[in-house]
Write a protein that holds these residues in place. Structure first.
Motif, PDB file in Angstrom:
ATOM      1  N   ALA A 126       0.842  -1.213   0.000  1.00  0.00           N
ATOM      2  CA  ALA A 126       0.000   0.000   0.000  1.00  0.00           C
ATOM      3  C   ALA A 126       0.866   1.247   0.000  1.00  0.00           C
ATOM      4  O   ALA A 126       0.571   2.231  -0.715  1.00  0.00           O
ATOM      5  CB  ALA A 126      -0.930  -0.019   1.216  1.00  0.00           C
ATOM      6  N   ALA A 127       1.934   1.231   0.788  1.00  0.00           N
ATOM      7  CA  ALA A 127       2.828   2.397   0.839  1.00  0.00           C
ATOM      8  C   ALA A 127       3.506   2.610  -0.508  1.00  0.00           C
ATOM      9  O   ALA A 127       3.656   3.756  -0.974  1.00  0.00           O
ATOM     10  CB  ALA A 127       3.860   2.209   1.944  1.00  0.00           C
ATOM     11  N   THR A 128       3.901   1.514  -1.150  1.00  0.00           N
ATOM     12  CA  THR A 128       4.533   1.634  -2.467  1.00  0.00           C
ATOM     13  C   THR A 128       3.542   2.188  -3.493  1.00  0.00           C
ATOM     14  O   THR A 128       3.889   3.065  -4.308  1.00  0.00           O
ATOM     15  CB  THR A 128       5.073   0.257  -2.920  1.00  0.00           C
ATOM     16  N   ALA A 129       2.331   1.680  -3.476  1.00  0.00           N
ATOM     17  CA  ALA A 129       1.311   2.159  -4.416  1.00  0.00           C
ATOM     18  C   ALA A 129       0.995   3.634  -4.161  1.00  0.00           C
ATOM     19  O   ALA A 129       0.879   4.429  -5.112  1.00  0.00           O
ATOM     20  CB  ALA A 129       0.046   1.312  -4.300  1.00  0.00           C
ATOM     21  N   ALA A 130       0.866   4.000  -2.886  1.00  0.00           N
ATOM     22  CA  ALA A 130       0.561   5.399  -2.547  1.00  0.00           C
ATOM     23  C   ALA A 130       1.694   6.312  -2.987  1.00  0.00           C
ATOM     24  O   ALA A 130       1.455   7.412  -3.514  1.00  0.00           O
ATOM     25  CB  ALA A 130       0.315   5.518  -1.047  1.00  0.00           C
ATOM     26  N   LEU A 131       2.927   5.879  -2.789  1.00  0.00           N
ATOM     27  CA  LEU A 131       4.073   6.677  -3.207  1.00  0.00           C
ATOM     28  C   LEU A 131       4.098   6.826  -4.730  1.00  0.00           C
ATOM     29  O   LEU A 131       4.388   7.912  -5.255  1.00  0.00           O
ATOM     30  CB  LEU A 131       5.377   6.046  -2.707  1.00  0.00           C
ATOM     31  N   ALA A 132       3.790   5.741  -5.433  1.00  0.00           N
ATOM     32  CA  ALA A 132       3.786   5.793  -6.904  1.00  0.00           C
ATOM     33  C   ALA A 132       2.690   6.726  -7.413  1.00  0.00           C
ATOM     34  O   ALA A 132       2.911   7.495  -8.361  1.00  0.00           O
ATOM     35  CB  ALA A 132       3.609   4.382  -7.462  1.00  0.00           C
ATOM     36  N   GLY A 150       3.507  10.470  -5.563  1.00  0.00           N
ATOM     37  CA  GLY A 150       4.817  11.053  -5.849  1.00  0.00           C
ATOM     38  C   GLY A 150       5.160  11.113  -7.308  1.00  0.00           C
ATOM     39  O   GLY A 150       5.867  12.020  -7.752  1.00  0.00           O
ATOM     40  N   MET A 151       4.698  10.120  -8.095  1.00  0.00           N
ATOM     41  CA  MET A 151       5.115  10.072  -9.496  1.00  0.00           C
ATOM     42  C   MET A 151       3.938  10.176 -10.466  1.00  0.00           C
ATOM     43  O   MET A 151       4.115  10.023 -11.673  1.00  0.00           O
ATOM     44  CB  MET A 151       5.875   8.766  -9.750  1.00  0.00           C
ATOM     45  N   SER A 152       2.752  10.381  -9.979  1.00  0.00           N
ATOM     46  CA  SER A 152       1.540  10.531 -10.811  1.00  0.00           C
ATOM     47  C   SER A 152       1.345   9.346 -11.751  1.00  0.00           C
ATOM     48  O   SER A 152       1.048   9.502 -12.945  1.00  0.00           O
ATOM     49  CB  SER A 152       1.584  11.828 -11.607  1.00  0.00           C
ATOM     50  N   VAL A 153       1.538   8.151 -11.216  1.00  0.00           N
ATOM     51  CA  VAL A 153       1.360   6.925 -12.005  1.00  0.00           C
ATOM     52  C   VAL A 153      -0.109   6.525 -11.919  1.00  0.00           C
ATOM     53  O   VAL A 153      -0.729   6.666 -10.868  1.00  0.00           O
ATOM     54  CB  VAL A 153       2.272   5.794 -11.416  1.00  0.00           C
ATOM     55  N   PRO A 154      -0.700   6.033 -13.012  1.00  0.00           N
ATOM     56  CA  PRO A 154      -2.085   5.567 -12.938  1.00  0.00           C
ATOM     57  C   PRO A 154      -2.220   4.426 -11.907  1.00  0.00           C
ATOM     58  O   PRO A 154      -1.272   3.701 -11.608  1.00  0.00           O
ATOM     59  CB  PRO A 154      -2.385   5.052 -14.357  1.00  0.00           C
TER      60      PRO A 154
END
Length: 150
Positions: free
Chosen positions: A15-21, A24-28
């Motif tokens: 979840a933290a990785t997905a939230a950061l992506a 932080g990086m505006s990834v879909p």
């Protein structure tokens, strides 16, 4: 670590990785989930394997000391050799037994009092120059008698 805790840790890392992506990086979202799955899997594997690498802080068992474990076996071997070699008994075993008896009685073994306390067989074993080592059962009985005096 329990399976529930490991699962929660992996879910938290994913979840933290997905939230950061996403933040932080505006990834879909669908790409963020795909990026989070390997991170969660690594966290899951690490959590499951962590128990195998935990430090064991219990103290090591005490190894038997030489004076305890080896002494009895050496003594048995020496006594066995003394049965076949008379001079070995009179030069090594008998003087040591004599010192033990003298310390227990607190007197010289050549006195009448010592002879009475030890008994004729034990006194002969400890003092006679031509004394032979008796059979094992008799020797054990004589040593028990000597222990009683100590």
């Amino acid at each position: 670590m329990s399976l529930l805790r490991v699962g929660l840790l992996a879910l938290l890392v994913a979840a933290a990785t997905a939230a950061l992506a996403i933040a932080g990086m505006s990834v879909p979202v669908h790409w963020a989930v795909l990026l989070a799955l390997p991170a969660g899997a690594v966290a899951l594997a690490g959590g499951l394997l962590s128990g195998a690498f935990d430090a064991d802080w219990t103290p090591e068992p005490e190894p038997p000391t030489a004076s305890v474990s080896l002494h009895a076996s050496f003594l048995t071997e020496r006594l066995e050799r003394s049965v076949h070699e008379q001079d070995r008994f009179t030069s090594r075993v008998q003087p040591r037994l004599r010192r033990i008896a003298e310390a227990a009685l607190r007197c010289d073994l050549n006195t009448r009092e010592a002879k009475e306390k030890l008994g004729p067989e034990l006194h002969h074993l400890l003092t006679a120059r031509n004394a032979e080592l008796p059979p094992p059962r008799k020797f054990a009985a004589l040593m028990r008698r000597l222990e009683e005096l100590c």
